[in-house]
Design an enzyme around this catalytic site. Structure first.
Site, PDB file in Angstrom:
ATOM      1  CB  CYS A  36      64.097  14.906  50.599  1.00  0.00           C
ATOM      2  SG  CYS A  36      63.382  15.003  48.948  1.00  0.00           S
ATOM      3  CB  CYS A 109      56.689  17.586  47.690  1.00  0.00           C
ATOM      4  SG  CYS A 109      57.377  17.346  49.341  1.00  0.00           S
TER       5      CYS A 109
HETATM    6 FE1  FES Z   1      61.292  15.682  49.266  1.00  0.00          FE
HETATM    7 FE2  FES Z   1      58.633  15.265  49.228  1.00  0.00          FE
HETATM    8  S1  FES Z   1      59.975  15.167  50.961  1.00  0.00           S
HETATM    9  S2  FES Z   1      59.975  15.500  47.555  1.00  0.00           S
END
Ligand code: FES
Length: 163
Positions: A36, A109
């Site tokens: 991400c 996360c």
């Molecule tokens: Fe990757 Fe939160 S979306 S750390």
């Protein structure tokens, strides 16, 4: 993400705790998630309490993701007063604290926060630089002035998580 969790994250985001660099930190850990693009850095300062070395304060910086910021805010409060071993023994879901169970797509996360904590306190612990910037750069400085920071960033292993 369900409405309750969204509300709890929004609540944590309204007044996030312990955001920013800790200039006189004893340890620092930085992790990244290549899936991400999120990165998180944690600073930890210890103090002596009755002959025991405990966490006096922990702070963090992160790029963007609300869940990671909310978890880091809660986790940096949770580990205060704990020894490094006690902090390292906390599980991912314990670090997320009152946010409650996270949906599968958001577990990474919280793992980012856990990774930063392990990076700062674990066996590969990197002492924080003893002087002030530029040798103790902010997370943003590490990217804009990478040669001056010399900070190691650990990328967490890729994970397949359902959407
Ligand atoms: Fe990757 Fe939160 S979306 S750390």
């Amino acid at each position: 993400m369900n409405d309750d969790l969204q509300k709890r994250i929004a609540e944590a985001m309204r007044n996030p705790q312990n955001v920013g660099e800790l200039a006189d930190a004893d340890a620092i850990g930085t992790v990244g998630n290549s899936d991400c693009g999120e990165m998180l850095r944690m600073w930890v300062k210890f103090k002596d309490l009755n002959g025991k070395k405990v966490i006096d304060r922990a702070t963090f910086q992160s790029f963007g993701c609300e869940t990671a910021i909310a978890v880091a805010s809660l986790a940096t409060e949770l580990i205060r007063g704990k020894t490094a071993e006690e902090a390292l023994s906390l599980k991912t879901e314990e670090l997320a604290g009152e946010l409650g169970p996270l949906p599968p797509m958001k577990i990474h996360c919280a793992q980012l926060v856990e990774g930063a904590l392990r990076s700062a306190l674990g066996p590969e612990q990197k002492p924080a630089p003893s002087s002030t910037p530029p040798s103790s750069p902010t997370l943003l400085d590490s990217f804009t002035r990478p040669k001056q920071g010399g900070v190691k960033i650990t990328f967490l292993p890729r994970q397949n998580h359902p959407e």
